[in-house]
Design a protein around this motif. Sequence first.
Motif, mmCIF file in Angstrom:
data_model
loop_
_atom_site.group_PDB
_atom_site.id
_atom_site.type_symbol
_atom_site.label_atom_id
_atom_site.label_comp_id
_atom_site.label_asym_id
_atom_site.label_seq_id
_atom_site.Cartn_x
_atom_site.Cartn_y
_atom_site.Cartn_z
ATOM 1 N N PRO A 31 0.825 -1.217 0.000
ATOM 2 C CA PRO A 31 0.000 0.000 0.000
ATOM 3 C C PRO A 31 0.860 1.268 0.000
ATOM 4 C CG PRO A 31 -0.818 -1.561 1.613
ATOM 5 C CD PRO A 31 0.466 -2.146 1.082
ATOM 6 N N VAL A 32 0.458 2.202 -0.855
ATOM 7 C CA VAL A 32 1.097 3.520 -0.911
ATOM 8 C C VAL A 32 0.215 4.459 -0.089
ATOM 9 C CG1 VAL A 32 1.686 5.433 -2.478
ATOM 10 C CG2 VAL A 32 2.056 3.046 -3.212
ATOM 11 N N SER A 33 0.813 5.258 0.781
ATOM 12 C CA SER A 33 0.009 6.152 1.633
ATOM 13 C C SER A 33 -0.255 7.498 0.993
ATOM 14 C CB SER A 33 0.707 6.377 2.978
ATOM 15 O OG SER A 33 0.809 5.157 3.656
ATOM 16 N N ALA A 34 0.695 7.979 0.193
ATOM 17 C CA ALA A 34 0.514 9.329 -0.382
ATOM 18 C C ALA A 34 1.233 9.460 -1.710
ATOM 19 C CB ALA A 34 1.061 10.376 0.590
ATOM 20 N N VAL A 35 0.611 10.230 -2.590
ATOM 21 C CA VAL A 35 1.278 10.673 -3.817
ATOM 22 C C VAL A 35 1.535 12.166 -3.657
ATOM 23 C CG1 VAL A 35 0.866 11.207 -6.260
ATOM 24 C CG2 VAL A 35 0.415 8.906 -5.394
ATOM 25 N N GLN A 36 2.762 12.585 -3.964
ATOM 26 C CA GLN A 36 3.094 14.012 -3.899
ATOM 27 C C GLN A 36 3.384 14.493 -5.320
ATOM 28 O OE1 GLN A 36 6.718 16.818 -2.406
ATOM 29 N NE2 GLN A 36 5.849 15.524 -0.823
ATOM 30 N N THR A 37 2.604 15.442 -5.765
ATOM 31 C CA THR A 37 2.720 15.965 -7.131
ATOM 32 C C THR A 37 2.376 17.443 -7.088
ATOM 33 O OG1 THR A 37 2.306 13.876 -8.293
ATOM 34 C CG2 THR A 37 1.562 15.835 -9.405
ATOM 35 N N GLU A 38 2.934 18.200 -8.038
ATOM 36 C CA GLU A 38 2.594 19.630 -8.068
ATOM 37 C C GLU A 38 1.107 19.782 -8.380
ATOM 38 O OE1 GLU A 38 5.187 22.040 -10.444
ATOM 39 O OE2 GLU A 38 4.012 23.859 -10.073
ATOM 40 N N TYR A 39 0.436 20.613 -7.601
ATOM 41 C CA TYR A 39 -1.002 20.846 -7.790
ATOM 42 C C TYR A 39 -1.333 22.199 -7.182
ATOM 43 C CZ TYR A 39 -6.091 19.803 -7.549
ATOM 44 O OH TYR A 39 -7.465 19.823 -7.687
ATOM 45 N N SER A 40 -1.960 23.038 -7.969
ATOM 46 C CA SER A 40 -2.306 24.382 -7.484
ATOM 47 C C SER A 40 -3.230 25.035 -8.492
ATOM 48 C CB SER A 40 -1.043 25.234 -7.336
ATOM 49 O OG SER A 40 -0.532 25.548 -8.624
ATOM 50 N N LEU A 41 -3.582 26.278 -8.224
ATOM 51 C CA LEU A 41 -4.482 26.997 -9.129
ATOM 52 C C LEU A 41 -3.925 27.144 -10.539
ATOM 53 C CD1 LEU A 41 -5.708 29.717 -6.625
ATOM 54 C CD2 LEU A 41 -7.177 28.100 -7.839
ATOM 55 N N TRP A 42 -2.616 27.040 -10.701
ATOM 56 C CA TRP A 42 -2.098 27.104 -12.080
ATOM 57 C C TRP A 42 -1.504 25.765 -12.548
ATOM 58 C CZ3 TRP A 42 2.787 30.693 -13.043
ATOM 59 C CH2 TRP A 42 3.857 30.259 -12.267
#
Length: 326
Positions: free
Chosen positions: A168-179
């Motif tokens: 199991p993977v607990s988190a994915v971290q990726t760029e995410y924002s209003l732009w």
Amino acid sequence: MLKRTLGTDLHVSAIGLGCMGMSEFYGPRDDEVSLRVLHEAAELGIDFFDTSDMYGPHHNEELIGTFLKSSKAPVKVATKFGIVRAPGDYRRSLDNRPDYARAACEGSLRRLGVEQIDLYYVHRVAAEQPIEETMEGLAALIREGKIAQIGLCEVSAETLRRAHAVHPVSAVQTEYSLWTREPETEILPTCRALSVGFVPYSPLGRGFLTGRFQDGAFEEGDFRASLPRFQKTALQANRGIADLIAMMAARKGITPAQLALAWLLAQGDDIVPIPGTKRSSNLHDNVAAAEVTLSEDEMAEIETGLLARPVTGERYTAEGMKGVNV
Ligand SMILES: NC(=O)c1ccc[n+]([C@@H]2O[C@H](COP(=O)([O-])OP(=O)(O)OC[C@H]3O[C@@H](n4cnc5c(N)ncnc54)[C@H](OP(=O)(O)O)[C@@H]3O)[C@@H](O)[C@H]2O)c1
């Protein structure tokens, strides 16, 4: 501070702290000031610090290690491995092999001065190395108690599924924002289907969404100066995005950073943004975003406003883009 859960059982403050800029990428560092900000963040209830063995390398983990030695605050540390680079040189190679992961993990444990890393991310997936082998190596580190949970950065939906099938993977971290809305198409829905948490990095658009850095004039060595989105013509084209945020924030009596973070928090309870700051004043500003609620009308206004202002410029150079969605 409001709490959220990443995956099934990683309980953290709804807003974390990105520590990267305290070491490099965004201008000069000042350890004394950074240590004060780390202590203040913990006092304000932030219990989720984000670092990597490649920030500095390895200054950022050492800085957090110094903080941890002098604090009793129950802070969870997320760190990363897999990007290999030398200090002062942004060129890099990738290594996801289990033996490398083990050696990197031991280095991080030593620098952080802890017995276990709370969340250990693959910082970038090396396409030619099977993710299954990497995950088996990380699962062994979990069994030995060296890491508690596994995360993946900038992965494709397919890689996430393959990885999650091994452990199991607990988190994915990726760029995410209003732009940077790309995660909404595939990776965020896949995280939700698998009950994997989502950690948006650069949630303030590396500062652009706060109304700062609009002219592309950076200090010597600032990484942003190399990014397509921060070139002068792209900045001019993107100014409308920052202006929209500034206008709506002013009308609501909050700061642009708070609007950007509140919008992310409103995307779902499985989202924990990690704004980065080296400054106490901005830390306070960001923490207060957890109290901001955007109405349906405001969310709709943002949506319409962004549709009319498509972003110009990739978020990384062509070389950097090869490392995302892998
Ligand atoms: N996984 C990955 O590949 C990856 C890539 C990049 C970043 N990250 C992680 O994500 C964290 C956050 O991303 P980031 O630091 O790149 O970008 P960010 O959080 O979007 O923006 C940071 C920039 O915004 C400024 N800022 C912060 N709060 C502000 C406020 N309230 N008002 C005005 N300006 C403000 C900061 O300046 P001051 O310092 O002056 O406040 C800094 O220049 C990083 O620290 C790192 O841990 C991960």
